[in-house]
Design a protein around this motif. Structure first.
Motif, PDB file in Angstrom:
ATOM      1  N   GLN A  79       0.771  -1.319   0.191  1.00  0.00           N
ATOM      2  CA  GLN A  79       0.225  -0.403   0.084  1.00  0.00           C
ATOM      3  C   GLN A  79       0.834   1.512  -0.016  1.00  0.00           C
ATOM      4  N   GLU A  80       0.460   2.159  -0.753  1.00  0.00           N
ATOM      5  CA  GLU A  80       1.607   3.203  -0.609  1.00  0.00           C
ATOM      6  C   GLU A  80       0.766   4.099  -0.378  1.00  0.00           C
ATOM      7  N   TYR A  81       2.257   5.185   0.317  1.00  0.00           N
ATOM      8  CA  TYR A  81       1.398   6.691   1.140  1.00  0.00           C
ATOM      9  C   TYR A  81       2.444   7.856   0.929  1.00  0.00           C
ATOM     10  N   GLN A  82       2.037   8.604   1.157  1.00  0.00           N
ATOM     11  CA  GLN A  82       3.526   9.712   0.733  1.00  0.00           C
ATOM     12  C   GLN A  82       4.091  10.454   2.110  1.00  0.00           C
ATOM     13  N   PRO A  83       4.916   9.547   3.246  1.00  0.00           N
ATOM     14  CA  PRO A  83       5.367  10.203   4.324  1.00  0.00           C
ATOM     15  C   PRO A  83       6.667  11.722   3.726  1.00  0.00           C
ATOM     16  N   ASP A  84       6.678  12.807   4.628  1.00  0.00           N
ATOM     17  CA  ASP A  84       7.201  13.567   4.433  1.00  0.00           C
ATOM     18  C   ASP A  84       8.819  13.461   4.757  1.00  0.00           C
ATOM     19  N   PHE A  85       9.165  12.459   4.408  1.00  0.00           N
ATOM     20  CA  PHE A  85      10.988  12.487   5.198  1.00  0.00           C
ATOM     21  C   PHE A  85      11.965  12.295   3.692  1.00  0.00           C
ATOM     22  N   ALA A  86      12.072  14.382   3.512  1.00  0.00           N
ATOM     23  CA  ALA A  86      12.522  14.638   2.698  1.00  0.00           C
ATOM     24  C   ALA A  86      13.869  15.194   3.416  1.00  0.00           C
ATOM     25  N   LYS A  87      13.671  15.079   4.916  1.00  0.00           N
ATOM     26  CA  LYS A  87      15.040  15.865   5.321  1.00  0.00           C
ATOM     27  C   LYS A  87      16.542  14.700   4.909  1.00  0.00           C
ATOM     28  N   ILE A  88      16.091  13.463   4.460  1.00  0.00           N
ATOM     29  CA  ILE A  88      16.975  12.270   4.169  1.00  0.00           C
ATOM     30  C   ILE A  88      16.809  11.806   2.723  1.00  0.00           C
ATOM     31  N   GLY A  89      15.877  13.292   1.848  1.00  0.00           N
ATOM     32  CA  GLY A  89      15.142  12.750   0.535  1.00  0.00           C
ATOM     33  C   GLY A  89      14.427  11.274   0.151  1.00  0.00           C
ATOM     34  N   ILE A  90      13.574  11.746   1.005  1.00  0.00           N
ATOM     35  CA  ILE A  90      12.634  10.395   1.043  1.00  0.00           C
ATOM     36  C   ILE A  90      11.206  11.300   1.234  1.00  0.00           C
ATOM     37  N   ASN A  91      10.814  11.970   0.031  1.00  0.00           N
ATOM     38  CA  ASN A  91       9.858  12.576   0.039  1.00  0.00           C
ATOM     39  C   ASN A  91       8.561  11.689  -1.704  1.00  0.00           C
ATOM     40  N   GLU A  92       8.131  11.103  -1.529  1.00  0.00           N
ATOM     41  CA  GLU A  92       7.272  10.768  -2.329  1.00  0.00           C
ATOM     42  C   GLU A  92       6.123   9.568  -2.383  1.00  0.00           C
ATOM     43  N   GLN A  93       5.340   9.546  -3.350  1.00  0.00           N
ATOM     44  CA  GLN A  93       4.409   8.153  -3.008  1.00  0.00           C
ATOM     45  C   GLN A  93       4.858   7.003  -3.042  1.00  0.00           C
ATOM     46  N   ILE A  94       4.983   5.920  -2.150  1.00  0.00           N
ATOM     47  CA  ILE A  94       5.923   5.267  -1.402  1.00  0.00           C
ATOM     48  C   ILE A  94       5.352   3.904  -0.962  1.00  0.00           C
ATOM     49  N   SER A  95       5.686   2.383  -1.391  1.00  0.00           N
ATOM     50  CA  SER A  95       4.766   1.809  -0.472  1.00  0.00           C
ATOM     51  C   SER A  95       5.840   1.084   0.520  1.00  0.00           C
TER      52      SER A  95
END
Length: 138
Positions: A11-27
């Motif tokens: 299941q995909e959702y979009q957590p905001d982990f931009a501080k480590i370069g992850i900010n996308e719709q992701i499982s």
């Protein structure tokens, strides 16, 4: 009474982990894989994650004598007031590193969380309970 609900790892959702370069719709599965890659290859990310547990948003997960690192995300759901909360982290035990991903789907405000329902109040607390149970000597 606690209820356990299985979360579909695809299941995909979009957590905001931009501080480590992850900010996308992701499982959840993809998120965990990207996180492991980041902590293996980036000393600056590992330092940030440790500091976040020592004195940042994830400080409630800190346990004496256990090296825990990680971060939190509170993600709105489908333009409603519902949220998904996440703690994404890792800890070291017996010379090995273990990754941990805790996702709560629409947690409710509780007296114990002072009415808050953000990740720093619920996903982090559950993560602390899990890590405590996994690292305690029986």
């Amino acid at each position: 009474d606690k209820q356990v609900v299985n979360f579909n790892l695809q299941q995909e959702y979009q957590p905001d982990f931009a501080k480590i370069g992850i900010n996308e719709q992701i499982s959840a599965e993809q998120l965990l894989r990207k996180y492991v890659e980041k902590i293996r290859n980036d000393a600056d990310v590992r330092y940030f994650l440790r500091q976040n547990v020592l004195s940042g948003e994830a400080k409630k997960v800190n346990i004496q004598d256990v090296e825990i690192s990680g971060l939190t995300a509170t993600t709105p759901k489908n333009q409603t007031e519902e949220v998904m909360t996440t703690f994404l982290g890792h800890y070291v035990m017996g010379g090995k590193t273990y990754a941990l991903l805790v996702i709560l789907d629409n947690p409710q405000p509780l007296k114990e969380t002072y009415g808050f329902r953000s990740a720093g109040w619920n996903a982090v607390n559950l993560s602390r309970e899990l890590i405590t149970a996994l690292t305690s000597k029986k």
